[in-house]
Design a protein around this motif. Sequence first.
Motif, PDB file in Angstrom:
ATOM      1  N   GLU A 150       0.829  -1.201   0.000  1.00 54.66           N
ATOM      2  CA  GLU A 150       0.000   0.000   0.000  1.00 54.66           C
ATOM      3  C   GLU A 150       0.868   1.258   0.000  1.00 54.66           C
ATOM      4  O   GLU A 150       0.588   2.223  -0.716  1.00 54.66           O
ATOM      5  CB  GLU A 150      -0.948   0.017   1.207  1.00 54.66           C
ATOM      6  N   ARG A 151       1.931   1.239   0.822  1.00 57.79           N
ATOM      7  CA  ARG A 151       2.834   2.402   0.854  1.00 57.79           C
ATOM      8  C   ARG A 151       3.537   2.586  -0.483  1.00 57.79           C
ATOM      9  O   ARG A 151       3.697   3.711  -0.964  1.00 57.79           O
ATOM     10  CB  ARG A 151       3.864   2.233   1.979  1.00 57.79           C
ATOM     11  N   LEU A 152       3.934   1.469  -1.098  1.00 60.91           N
ATOM     12  CA  LEU A 152       4.606   1.538  -2.394  1.00 60.91           C
ATOM     13  C   LEU A 152       3.662   2.088  -3.461  1.00 60.91           C
ATOM     14  O   LEU A 152       4.056   2.939  -4.270  1.00 60.91           O
ATOM     15  CB  LEU A 152       5.121   0.159  -2.793  1.00 60.91           C
ATOM     16  N   LEU A 153       2.411   1.659  -3.456  1.00 63.88           N
ATOM     17  CA  LEU A 153       1.438   2.167  -4.426  1.00 63.88           C
ATOM     18  C   LEU A 153       1.219   3.666  -4.235  1.00 63.88           C
ATOM     19  O   LEU A 153       1.205   4.427  -5.214  1.00 63.88           O
ATOM     20  CB  LEU A 153       0.111   1.416  -4.295  1.00 63.88           C
ATOM     21  N   ALA A 154       1.074   4.101  -2.997  1.00 68.61           N
ATOM     22  CA  ALA A 154       0.891   5.533  -2.739  1.00 68.61           C
ATOM     23  C   ALA A 154       2.109   6.332  -3.191  1.00 68.61           C
ATOM     24  O   ALA A 154       1.971   7.409  -3.795  1.00 68.61           O
ATOM     25  CB  ALA A 154       0.618   5.765  -1.255  1.00 68.61           C
ATOM     26  N   LEU A 155       3.295   5.817  -2.934  1.00 64.50           N
ATOM     27  CA  LEU A 155       4.526   6.503  -3.331  1.00 64.50           C
ATOM     28  C   LEU A 155       4.650   6.569  -4.850  1.00 64.50           C
ATOM     29  O   LEU A 155       5.018   7.608  -5.407  1.00 64.50           O
ATOM     30  CB  LEU A 155       5.731   5.779  -2.726  1.00 64.50           C
ATOM     31  N   VAL A 156       4.312   5.486  -5.535  1.00 62.18           N
ATOM     32  CA  VAL A 156       4.364   5.455  -7.001  1.00 62.18           C
ATOM     33  C   VAL A 156       3.359   6.445  -7.585  1.00 62.18           C
ATOM     34  O   VAL A 156       3.657   7.172  -8.533  1.00 62.18           O
ATOM     35  CB  VAL A 156       4.104   4.014  -7.513  1.00 62.18           C
ATOM     36  N   GLN A 157       2.167   6.515  -7.006  1.00 64.32           N
ATOM     37  CA  GLN A 157       1.156   7.447  -7.498  1.00 64.32           C
ATOM     38  C   GLN A 157       1.579   8.887  -7.270  1.00 64.32           C
ATOM     39  O   GLN A 157       1.321   9.758  -8.105  1.00 64.32           O
ATOM     40  CB  GLN A 157      -0.188   7.170  -6.836  1.00 64.32           C
ATOM     41  N   ASN A 158       2.250   9.162  -6.153  1.00 63.51           N
ATOM     42  CA  ASN A 158       2.726  10.519  -5.878  1.00 63.51           C
ATOM     43  C   ASN A 158       3.844  10.937  -6.824  1.00 63.51           C
ATOM     44  O   ASN A 158       4.000  12.115  -7.127  1.00 63.51           O
ATOM     45  CB  ASN A 158       3.218  10.645  -4.433  1.00 63.51           C
ATOM     46  N   LYS A 159       4.631   9.969  -7.293  1.00 59.40           N
ATOM     47  CA  LYS A 159       5.731  10.259  -8.219  1.00 59.40           C
ATOM     48  C   LYS A 159       5.244  10.456  -9.646  1.00 59.40           C
ATOM     49  O   LYS A 159       6.009  10.837 -10.516  1.00 59.40           O
ATOM     50  CB  LYS A 159       6.779   9.131  -8.199  1.00 59.40           C
ATOM     51  N   GLY A 160       3.977  10.158  -9.897  1.00 59.69           N
ATOM     52  CA  GLY A 160       3.421  10.337 -11.231  1.00 59.69           C
ATOM     53  C   GLY A 160       3.757   9.231 -12.200  1.00 59.69           C
ATOM     54  O   GLY A 160       3.693   9.415 -13.410  1.00 59.69           O
ATOM     55  N   VAL A 161       4.106   8.046 -11.694  1.00 58.65           N
ATOM     56  CA  VAL A 161       4.405   6.915 -12.568  1.00 58.65           C
ATOM     57  C   VAL A 161       3.093   6.401 -13.133  1.00 58.65           C
ATOM     58  O   VAL A 161       2.111   6.235 -12.410  1.00 58.65           O
ATOM     59  CB  VAL A 161       5.140   5.800 -11.787  1.00 58.65           C
ATOM     60  N   GLN A 162       3.064   6.153 -14.453  1.00 60.16           N
ATOM     61  CA  GLN A 162       1.852   5.665 -15.097  1.00 60.16           C
ATOM     62  C   GLN A 162       1.645   4.198 -14.752  1.00 60.16           C
ATOM     63  O   GLN A 162       2.544   3.382 -14.889  1.00 60.16           O
ATOM     64  CB  GLN A 162       1.962   5.812 -16.619  1.00 60.16           C
ATOM     65  N   LEU A 163       0.457   3.876 -14.306  1.00 59.42           N
ATOM     66  CA  LEU A 163       0.110   2.500 -13.987  1.00 59.42           C
ATOM     67  C   LEU A 163      -0.842   1.963 -15.039  1.00 59.42           C
ATOM     68  O   LEU A 163      -1.621   2.712 -15.619  1.00 59.42           O
ATOM     69  CB  LEU A 163      -0.555   2.417 -12.604  1.00 59.42           C
ATOM     70  N   GLY A 164      -0.797   0.673 -15.289  1.00 62.56           N
ATOM     71  CA  GLY A 164      -1.710   0.048 -16.231  1.00 62.56           C
ATOM     72  C   GLY A 164      -3.056  -0.190 -15.576  1.00 62.56           C
ATOM     73  O   GLY A 164      -3.274   0.119 -14.406  1.00 62.56           O
ATOM     74  N   MET A 165      -3.976  -0.719 -16.340  1.00 62.55           N
ATOM     75  CA  MET A 165      -5.304  -1.018 -15.821  1.00 62.55           C
ATOM     76  C   MET A 165      -5.485  -2.526 -15.778  1.00 62.55           C
ATOM     77  O   MET A 165      -4.913  -3.259 -16.568  1.00 62.55           O
ATOM     78  CB  MET A 165      -6.372  -0.387 -16.698  1.00 62.55           C
ATOM     79  N   THR A 166      -6.313  -2.980 -14.859  1.00 64.78           N
ATOM     80  CA  THR A 166      -6.613  -4.390 -14.726  1.00 64.78           C
ATOM     81  C   THR A 166      -8.115  -4.577 -14.857  1.00 64.78           C
ATOM     82  O   THR A 166      -8.885  -3.843 -14.258  1.00 64.78           O
ATOM     83  CB  THR A 166      -6.166  -4.917 -13.351  1.00 64.78           C
ATOM     84  N   PHE A 167      -8.494  -5.560 -15.630  1.00 66.17           N
ATOM     85  CA  PHE A 167      -9.903  -5.878 -15.784  1.00 66.17           C
ATOM     86  C   PHE A 167     -10.123  -7.298 -15.301  1.00 66.17           C
ATOM     87  O   PHE A 167      -9.371  -8.194 -15.642  1.00 66.17           O
ATOM     88  CB  PHE A 167     -10.328  -5.770 -17.258  1.00 66.17           C
ATOM     89  N   LEU A 168     -11.165  -7.486 -14.513  1.00 62.25           N
ATOM     90  CA  LEU A 168     -11.504  -8.811 -14.023  1.00 62.25           C
ATOM     91  C   LEU A 168     -12.822  -9.239 -14.654  1.00 62.25           C
ATOM     92  O   LEU A 168     -13.748  -8.446 -14.752  1.00 62.25           O
ATOM     93  CB  LEU A 168     -11.662  -8.806 -12.501  1.00 62.25           C
ATOM     94  N   ASP A 169     -12.871 -10.471 -15.061  1.00 61.22           N
ATOM     95  CA  ASP A 169     -14.126 -11.028 -15.521  1.00 61.22           C
ATOM     96  C   ASP A 169     -14.257 -12.435 -14.955  1.00 61.22           C
ATOM     97  O   ASP A 169     -13.404 -12.904 -14.216  1.00 61.22           O
ATOM     98  CB  ASP A 169     -14.231 -11.006 -17.047  1.00 61.22           C
ATOM     99  N   GLY A 170     -15.322 -13.082 -15.300  1.00 57.88           N
ATOM    100  CA  GLY A 170     -15.595 -14.402 -14.736  1.00 57.88           C
ATOM    101  C   GLY A 170     -14.575 -15.459 -15.090  1.00 57.88           C
ATOM    102  O   GLY A 170     -14.488 -16.475 -14.419  1.00 57.88           O
ATOM    103  N   THR A 171     -13.795 -15.249 -16.133  1.00 60.60           N
ATOM    104  CA  THR A 171     -12.824 -16.266 -16.506  1.00 60.60           C
ATOM    105  C   THR A 171     -11.581 -16.223 -15.645  1.00 60.60           C
ATOM    106  O   THR A 171     -10.814 -17.168 -15.628  1.00 60.60           O
ATOM    107  CB  THR A 171     -12.402 -16.106 -17.981  1.00 60.60           C
TER     108      THR A 171
END
Length: 132
Positions: free
Chosen positions: A72-93
Amino acid sequence: MLTDTQWATLEPLIEACRPKGKTPPQDLRRTMAAILWRHQNGAKWRAVPSDLGPWSRAAQTFIRWARLGVWERLLALVQNKGVQLGMTFLDGTSIRAHQKAAGAARKGALKLNGTHVRRLGALVGAMAPRPA
């Protein structure tokens, strides 16, 4: 798995977030690559390729860091640095469900086949009031 550029960006952020123990982690880059590989492929820990190090080290690091809130701390730090993150999609498979959640018939449930339906139809027809 991790390019030199990606690791150069990620390493200082990990060092800022990870717990400081008595001994520094052994080959942190390879361990991180194993964790990322496992989560990208959805495999079990034991399926991590041996060239990414021992699977137990990756699993232990991931679980320990999850309990300590490092991710959680790493995610917050990465978001504060402006690093682009990908998107994740979940489906039934990609989500496992228990076999009972799949709509399977219960044990001992009445199975209606053609013979039973015809017999029930005849019974209902025989019990119907007759016009006078």
